[in-house]
Design an enzyme around this catalytic site. Sequence first.
Site, PDB file in Angstrom:
ATOM      1  N   GLU A  44      -6.491  -8.246  -0.453  1.00 36.83           N
ATOM      2  CA  GLU A  44      -6.921  -8.305   0.958  1.00 36.83           C
ATOM      3  C   GLU A  44      -8.411  -8.015   1.033  1.00 36.83           C
ATOM      4  O   GLU A  44      -8.943  -7.201   0.278  1.00 36.83           O
ATOM      5  CB  GLU A  44      -6.218  -7.229   1.793  1.00 36.83           C
ATOM      6  CG  GLU A  44      -4.748  -7.426   1.998  1.00 36.83           C
ATOM      7  CD  GLU A  44      -4.140  -6.265   2.798  1.00 36.83           C
ATOM      8  OE1 GLU A  44      -4.879  -5.608   3.559  1.00 36.83           O
ATOM      9  OE2 GLU A  44      -2.944  -6.020   2.639  1.00 36.83           O
TER      10      GLU A  44
ATOM     11  N   GLU B 239       0.806  -1.227   0.000  1.00 34.97           N
ATOM     12  CA  GLU B 239       0.000   0.000   0.000  1.00 34.97           C
ATOM     13  C   GLU B 239       0.843   1.283   0.000  1.00 34.97           C
ATOM     14  O   GLU B 239       0.779   2.086   0.937  1.00 34.97           O
ATOM     15  CB  GLU B 239      -0.954   0.010   1.199  1.00 34.97           C
ATOM     16  CG  GLU B 239      -1.977  -1.103   1.138  1.00 34.97           C
ATOM     17  CD  GLU B 239      -3.068  -0.987   2.201  1.00 34.97           C
ATOM     18  OE1 GLU B 239      -2.845  -0.319   3.223  1.00 34.97           O
ATOM     19  OE2 GLU B 239      -4.144  -1.573   2.000  1.00 34.97           O
TER      20      GLU B 239
HETATM   21  C1  GLA Z   1      -4.193  -2.792   5.033  1.00 30.79           C
HETATM   22  C2  GLA Z   1      -2.819  -3.412   5.135  1.00 30.79           C
HETATM   23  C3  GLA Z   1      -2.783  -4.665   5.956  1.00 30.79           C
HETATM   24  C4  GLA Z   1      -3.652  -4.562   7.176  1.00 30.79           C
HETATM   25  C5  GLA Z   1      -5.044  -4.210   6.738  1.00 30.79           C
HETATM   26  C6  GLA Z   1      -6.034  -4.149   7.881  1.00 30.79           C
HETATM   27  O1  GLA Z   1      -4.884  -3.124   3.921  1.00 30.79           O
HETATM   28  O2  GLA Z   1      -2.246  -3.674   3.890  1.00 30.79           O
HETATM   29  O3  GLA Z   1      -1.445  -4.891   6.342  1.00 30.79           O
HETATM   30  O4  GLA Z   1      -3.147  -3.584   8.014  1.00 30.79           O
HETATM   31  O5  GLA Z   1      -5.032  -2.954   6.126  1.00 30.79           O
HETATM   32  O6  GLA Z   1      -7.331  -3.944   7.442  1.00 30.79           O
END
Ligand code: GLA
Length: 702
Positions: free
Chosen positions: A334, A179
Amino acid sequence: LRKFRKTFKLHFITNLLLLIERIRRMIQNDLNIDKFIYGGDYNPEQWLDRPDILKQDLLLMKKAHINTVTLGVFSWSTLEPIKDCFNFTWLIDIIDKLYDNGIQVILATPSGARPRWLAETYPEVLRVREDRTRQLYGERHNHCYTSPAYRERVRIINQKLAKTFRNHPGVILWHISNEYRGECHCPLCQEAFRNWLKNKYKDIDSLNRAWWTTFWSHTYNSFHQIESPSSIGDHGLHGLNLDWKRFVTDQTVDFMCEEIHALRDGGATQPVTTNFMDDYKGLNYYNLAKHIDYVSWDSYPTWNKEDEIRTAYNTALQHDLMRSMKQKPFLLMESCPSSPNWQAISKLKKPGLLQSASLQAIAHGSDSVQYFQIRQSRGSFEKFHGAVIDHYGGSDTRVFNEVTETGASLIELKQVIGSKVDSSAAIIYDMENRWAMEDAKGPRNEGLFYHESVLKSYQALRKAALNVDIINMEQSLDSYKLVVAPMLYMFRSGIETKLRTFVENGGILIMTYWSGIVNETDLCYLEGTPHSLLDVFGLRSKEIDGLYEWEENSLIPIPENSLQLHTSYKCKNLCDLVKTTSAEVLAVYGEDFYAGMPTATKNRFGRGNAYYICADFEQGFYDEVIKKIVKDSKLFVPVKSIPNGVEVTTRSSSENKYVFIQNFNMHSVKMEIDTRNSQIILGNYKKSTIEGFDTIVLKLKR
Ligand code: GLA
Ligand code: ZN
């Protein structure tokens, strides 16, 4: 000797196979999947002193049909606990074990969070905020992208990871950092910004002209006077703000490319991805997408907060955006198996919703369903974040069961792999446009509702059962029949010519108020707006009225208008006052001093039609207009009508069309599905009923 020969032969064959595999990857940079990727982020480094737990995890993963895990996100301090002392043994061990158990790995580079020693040794890696304060060590995603020291440390560890895992058959994809986000205003970044500007404008006079710096006497004498925007300095010079945002994207791209090069230098040939966030405004993701093989993203909608279908549409829009960036399958990297712990209220997903949300990604063109996280961490910030395996640790939990069922349905959908989402409609949703428009002091400084306006057209198109691409101004319009351009304030990349040609050649274009106002450096167009399209729309925008929160206006259809609009609708926020030349007036304003002036128009241009929507109307208006346009234009739709709360998406292969019909209501709905030319390959469809949160997948014969 015989034994030696046998081993040698075996080695030779294995190496040959590996070489073939590497060449294939190099040529295709493709995952070539034969099963939907299913799993999620896994952090065994948090449990190295608990081999019993790691063993248990493997068993549970297999039970839940998990076939892939993402490793290494935020593992730097375990991989390199002290500068230049590397410990990869645990990682090798776990990857081997996973592989032996049929579970493949997406391996991350660790740059998303650095170890303490690194910040201590090289303080330049710490970010400087826009107010020029340098941050302390802490948190994550917060390094300076320019810092040569950070780049060097990342290069070293990435290359080592690549050397170690380049030939591992279990490692299928590299997950670059995590991210990417944010910006840094340190002296190194300032210098890089000045060089970026020099490269773009060549001489300071061109920059002065492009940014209109004679205003308030802000003329620059040379590039070294330039400072990034700051709350304690310049922040109202729109050209500066816009170029700074572009620079931040370019600098992030540059950093990411260095990460990828390090992997390639280390001999890794697997494809690469990086994970994007939901509607993130800090980067122009399109530019990152050009340098990776797969776009992937992290989806955390606030389910159960409002009408479920609204959340579903909002999420679908992001899925479509992710797919459209590379016009190929994306990955859901995710999502949360129950509830994330960082939203205002941590709402559990209602039973069945997990499966709908997961299959929605597949419906929109994802090749994966991945969760954050496989095992819930025991301490710190995310200890209450939903996970496949929670602190209790067993498989007899509601969440685990739903994860298992979702895994099973992905197996059932195996034949869908390889199919794609083709769209006849597109919406232009452009980040640079957003930056410029939201920065400007204009008709409304308390919300322009750009995203909402995109979402309104999007929902209308989706309710008409059309697949939709979400594109930016750089992309071609050639493959579409219908293009919606909401609030295209800034024209760039020759969009005016593309739009003109599109309509000329028979396309249907719907554009709204506040379009074609400024050029690429945010300078206003002279001689009428929407710039250079006055003849295409057969009108000119004269003025635009900003409305207070409590104000509204309305639309009154003109009797016997060619679109057969009969209903009156409310509008808010912005009202564009136009003067028509050749356009047909479909409807007029109902109130204020501009009552009776056009508010929706249609102009025949070349072989196509150009519609202009003057105000921010309620959803029903978009629904009706688009429904009528779709009906008139005879675009392919897989179903005749869609009940409330249901979403329909089509994936196509050369032989079949797969229609995903998803009920996002908790309750069942009645829906007529023509099953004569189709076969149901997933879901329960009895007595014309779709159960709450159920997904029906139909296979249509082509
Ligand atoms: C983000 C991060 C993860 C985690 C999630 C929690 O997407 O990439 O490492 O912290 O949030 O929702
Ligand atoms: Zn910096």
